[in-house]
Design a protein around this motif. Structure first.
Motif, short mmCIF file in Angstrom:
data_model
loop_
_atom_site.label_atom_id
_atom_site.label_comp_id
_atom_site.label_asym_id
_atom_site.label_seq_id
_atom_site.Cartn_x
_atom_site.Cartn_y
_atom_site.Cartn_z
N ARG A 86 0.61 12.58 -9.15
CA ARG A 86 -0.07 13.84 -8.85
C ARG A 86 0.88 15.02 -9.08
N ASP A 87 2.12 14.86 -8.66
CA ASP A 87 3.12 15.91 -8.88
C ASP A 87 3.40 16.09 -10.37
N TYR A 88 3.47 14.98 -11.11
CA TYR A 88 3.73 15.06 -12.54
C TYR A 88 2.62 15.85 -13.25
N VAL A 138 0.84 -1.19 0.00
CA VAL A 138 0.00 0.00 0.00
C VAL A 138 0.87 1.25 0.00
N GLU A 139 1.96 1.22 0.78
CA GLU A 139 2.86 2.38 0.85
C GLU A 139 3.50 2.65 -0.50
N GLU A 140 3.91 1.60 -1.19
CA GLU A 140 4.53 1.78 -2.51
C GLU A 140 3.52 2.30 -3.53
N ARG A 141 2.29 1.83 -3.45
CA ARG A 141 1.26 2.32 -4.36
C ARG A 141 0.97 3.79 -4.10
N MET A 150 -7.99 6.52 -6.91
CA MET A 150 -6.95 7.55 -6.80
C MET A 150 -6.94 8.54 -7.97
N ILE A 151 -7.68 8.27 -9.03
CA ILE A 151 -7.65 9.14 -10.20
C ILE A 151 -8.04 10.59 -9.86
N PRO A 152 -9.10 10.83 -9.08
CA PRO A 152 -9.42 12.22 -8.72
C PRO A 152 -8.31 12.89 -7.92
#
Length: 315
Positions: free
Chosen positions: A138-140, A127-130, A284-286
């Motif tokens: 998000r930064d990209y 989960v942490e890696e995901r 996570m898309i939003p």
């Protein structure tokens, strides 16, 4: 676009490449030979238009129209992202043309990125890696939206000239993905309003509420650079530990909500291709692209039924 200077030598801001010493003609021959040498050695899933040139270089076939075949949009976009962001992308080394009979194939020659597609790595991630992947993406997206470019006033692919180019986007529908060209945001807005009129005229208007104009719903937001194909197969978990973005063929300047809707569309397509559902990714898309629920609802309610109709770009 060419990563070499006017004297043919490699650009000073690029590290040396194994193909720098080759002339264009020699490079074309290297591509031809590479297709034979590396036949059967897949680069990644979905790499049908990419071939290895050598151990450090690949060539990708560009489907750009002939009117800007010497400077394919994808090559220009990769160079723009490389210069204006910290997003890891393959460096374009050269663009060369291969003649086959009466046809001309345009190849974008770029660095090979050692690593594995995120679609392969994702199931084994914690989960942490995901979450680390999600925050990085998000930064990209935020970096892409911060790019300033003269073409940002014209919807569609990056170009070295002033002419508007045909837009390719999952937002336009699954049957007809190309629309335009649109010379301005106003023309793009007019196209969507025209799509609504097609809905109300041709598709049982009783099922549709009074149309809401594109500008009334979206405002006149500025156009931003969108990748438009952010699916797990186009994200490489590099051997260097970085997250690389590849396949920028659909990239261009569009309203920011295009990235959100395109990413959702591509996620559905990914599930069809791989036969695997990824609910956490969808959730996570939003967060990655921003929340554009109003725009999504507007598209679903007012326009999507008309997207596969063959109507003109302007009213």
């Amino acid at each position: 676009m060419d990563s070499s200077g006017s004297d043919g030598r490699p650009r000073s801001d690029y590290a040396p490449s194994s193909i720098d010493h080759l002339t264009d003609a020699q490079l074309v021959q290297a591509i031809v030979q590479g297709r034979k040498t590396y036949r059967g050695r897949r680069i990644a899933f979905g790499d049908h238009n990419i071939c290895r040139v050598d151990e450090t270089t690949v060539a990708k076939y560009s489907g750009c129209p002939e009117d800007y075949i010497t400077q394919p949009s994808e090559a220009l976009t990769l160079d723009l992202v490389f210069r204006c962001t910290t997003i890891p992308v393959p460096r374009v080394r050269r663009v060369v043309n291969e003649t086959e009979g009466r046809s001309t194939l345009t190849w974008i020659v770029m660095d090979y990125i050692p690593g594995r597609q995120l679609s392969v790595v994702w199931p084994t991630m914690s989960v942490e890696e995901r979450l680390c992947v999600v925050f990085t993406l998000r930064d990209y997206v935020r970096q892409l939206r911060g790019i300033r470019h003269p073409r940002a006033a014209v919807p569609g692919p990056v170009s070295s000239g002033n002419d508007a180019l045909r837009c390719t986007s999952p937002v336009f529908g699954k049957v007809i993905e190309q629309r335009g060209p649109f010379a301005s945001y106003a023309e793009l807005s007019a196209w969507f309003d025209h799509a609504q009129r097609v809905v109300t005229r041709n598709l049982n208007a009783k099922k549709h509420p009074q149309p809401v104009s594109f500008d009334a719903m979206m405002g006149t937001s500025s156009l931003v650079l969108c990748h438009q194909d952010l699916n797990m197969r186009n994200i490489i978990v590099g051997d260097d530990g970085r997250l690389w973005l590849v396949d920028w063929a659909w990239a261009g300047f569009y309203p920011p909500w295009f990235e959100y809707i395109a990413m959702k569309e591509q996620s559905e397509n990914e599930e069809t291709v791989t036969g695997r559902n990824e609910p956490f990714w969808d959730l996570m898309i939003p967060f990655i692209c921003g929340t554009f629920y109003r725009e999504e609802e507007w598209m679903n309610r007012s326009v999507n039924d008309a997207l596969d109709y063959r109507f003109e770009s302007t009213p």
